[in-house]
Write an enzyme that holds these catalytic residues in place. Structure first.
Site, mmCIF file in Angstrom:
data_model
loop_
_atom_site.group_PDB
_atom_site.id
_atom_site.type_symbol
_atom_site.label_atom_id
_atom_site.label_comp_id
_atom_site.label_asym_id
_atom_site.label_seq_id
_atom_site.Cartn_x
_atom_site.Cartn_y
_atom_site.Cartn_z
ATOM 1 C CG HIS A 163 -1.578 4.035 -2.907
ATOM 2 N ND1 HIS A 163 -2.296 5.475 -2.663
ATOM 3 C CD2 HIS A 163 -0.611 4.215 -2.340
ATOM 4 C CE1 HIS A 163 -1.408 6.000 -1.511
ATOM 5 N NE2 HIS A 163 -0.538 5.251 -1.676
ATOM 6 C CB ALA A 431 0.894 0.731 3.187
ATOM 7 C CB ALA A 432 5.382 4.410 4.334
ATOM 8 C CB CYS A 433 0.692 5.912 2.199
ATOM 9 S SG CYS A 433 1.613 6.185 0.771
ATOM 10 C CG HIS A 434 -2.319 2.849 4.981
ATOM 11 N ND1 HIS A 434 -2.210 2.823 3.607
ATOM 12 C CD2 HIS A 434 -2.198 1.749 5.616
ATOM 13 C CE1 HIS A 434 -1.950 1.299 3.566
ATOM 14 N NE2 HIS A 434 -2.214 0.756 4.477
#
Length: 491
Positions: A163, A431-434
């Site tokens: 991550h 990935a939802a974070c980026h």
């Protein structure tokens, strides 16, 4: 026994005994009449507020809805129990008891030896940052003034698919001259080889950090084997107290190594090796046992398994030297200053208790829903076009998160597909974070060397506790229809 009733006990000793027993009980309870209750909707049943939107939710790896039972346990800490848990009066004791219960529940979830090994944080990023920074600074502190430690620079081994909370922090610390690091590649299934990790370990290595499972393709890493291989390699390299200098990592931009020279020329002092794993995506989906995994540090994130956003935990094995990340008061066993977010922590504990109670049924349900979804998509694609479908990640389902499908449709523009379906289907292209919503190749798929025409057509579909058969059947139809609209599948 109701936690809201438990917290009204005036006898501290009796209350502590009751709370300890409650840690292993169901989270269902009788709440104060003054506190509104959310209707309980259990495993395999759709949440009413998700149904009302008309949008099928298959993005559980990005975040889960707060489970109704969790919301009901949190509610008294909005309306009634407002005390500072560090205060000695009845209002403070009520909140302190709630923290103790939550800590016991999280410890039970991961089979920690003691609740004192569980430290509450604000998010997974904080837990990951603390693990990396703490391990590095512990090594530097141990080296300070030690004979033979002149010029020592800590070295970290991580996987190429970590991550950003790990990777970006490694880059930042390397830019400050605090460490060097090596990134280990993954294979075509997204798996890390324990042998590759062992080969990357040097005498200067103070930390190995490899995520327990990948949020995009669901690959569950062989953490116990990685830990064993890394520790054996480090012990072999440092046998007899060291003396050999650490090899300097390559500076080639195309290599798997970040950072500058390890800076250990002439050094004979060697650090203790710690092993950390980010288990954010694994919690509730596969079993976690920190002892069996031989971990010193592990990250847990509340909003990945039914608790609210803004609360997480870092497991720190007893006896592990880990400097504080926050300084101030003596909260969290003196390791993390700051008044605890009691309401959120209660939610984390409640979600942990649900996960323990439903462990097998929950894993089976999520796996059944994911496999039904995959089968439904394949059933609607003509035999001659089956080669346009690709499932990314381990072929062996036991090495993949049961709820996660990284499904590629060759030629599909996944960003455009998700935009077109955004009112009817919630999923991710990466990935939802980026994720930016564009049909670009994620870092994970690049690391796995997924062909570009498949990678840009990848949808990450993740099921959860409240996914239903009707939802996955409808979702399959929506996906295939959009692929046909884009002209990549025949009508």
């Amino acid at each position: 026994m109701a936690i809201s009733c438990l917290l009204r006990h005036r006898d501290d000793a009796a209350s502590a005994r009751s709370l300890h027993a409650a840690a292993n009980e169901s989270t269902s309870h009788e709440s104060s009449q003054a506190v509104p209750q959310v209707p309980t909707v259990g495993l395999g049943q759709a949440l009413p507020h998700l149904t009302r939107t008309g949008c099928i939710y298959l993005d559980y790896n990005a975040t889960t809805p707060i489970f109704p039972e969790v919301a009901n346990e949190m509610a008294p800490f909005v309306f009634e129990h407002f005390g500072n848990p560090s205060s000695g009066h009845v209002y403070g004791r009520a909140c302190k008891s709630a923290l103790d219960t939550a800590r016991q529940r999280v410890a039970a979830l991961i089979a920690a030896a003691s609740p004192s090994e569980v430290h509450f944080t604000s998010c997974g990023t904080e837990s990951d940052n603390w693990a990396v920074y703490g391990a590095v600074m512990a090594a530097r502190a141990a080296a300070a003034g030690a004979a033979g430690a002149a010029g020592y620079v800590p070295h970290v081994v991580a996987s190429a698919v970590e991550h950003p909370a790990v990777l970006a922090h490694l880059t930042h610390l390397q830019e400050q001259g605090l460490l060097s690091y090596t990134l280990v590649p993954v294979d075509g299934e997204g798996l890390v080889s324990p042998a590759d990790v062992a080969a990357a370990v040097t005498p200067a290595t103070c930390l190995v950090t490899v995520m327990h499972s990948n949020n995009e393709v669901g690959a569950v890493q062989p953490i116990a084997h990685i830990a064993a291989a890394a520790r054996a390699a480090h012990a072999r390299l440092t046998a007899g107290g060291g003396g050999a200098t650490s090899p300097s990592p390559s500076l080639s931009p195309s290599s798997s190594t970040g950072g500058s020279s390890s800076g250990t020329s002439g050094s004979s002092w060697r650090p203790r090796l710690l092993v950390h794993s980010d288990a954010a995506q694994s919690t509730g989906k596969v079993d976690l046992d920190v002892g069996a995994l031989d971990l010193d540090l592990m990250t847990l994130v509340g909003h990945k398994f039914g608790a609210p956003k803004g609360v997480a935990a870092l497991y720190v094995r007893h006896g592990t030297a880990l400097p504080n990340y926050f300084y101030g008061g003596g909260q969290e066993g003196g390791r993390r200053a700051g008044t605890e977010n009691v309401m959120q922590v209660v939610g984390l504990g409640a979600a942990a208790a649900i996960t323990v109670r439903e462990r097998r049924q929950l894993q089976t349900h999520m796996g059944d829903m994911a496999q039904r979804l995959l089968a439904a998509v394949r059933a609607q694609v003509a035999p001659a076009e089956q080669d346009k479908l690709r499932l990314n990640g381990p072929a062996d389902p036991t090495r993949r998160l049961p709820n996660t499908l990284s499904l590629s449709i060759r030629g599909l523009n996944s960003g455009a597909a998700l935009a077109a379906l955004s009112g009817r289907l919630a999923a991710s292209a990466g990935a939802a974070c980026h994720s930016s919503g564009a049909a670009s190749v994620s870092a994970v798929l690049r690391a796995m060397k997924v062909p570009t025409d498949y990678a840009t057509g990848t949808l990450r579909l993740s099921t959860g506790r409240h996914t239903t058969t009707a939802e996955v059947d409808e979702a399959a139809g929506l996906i295939v229809a959009e692929a046909r609209r884009q002209g990549v599948l025949a009508h």
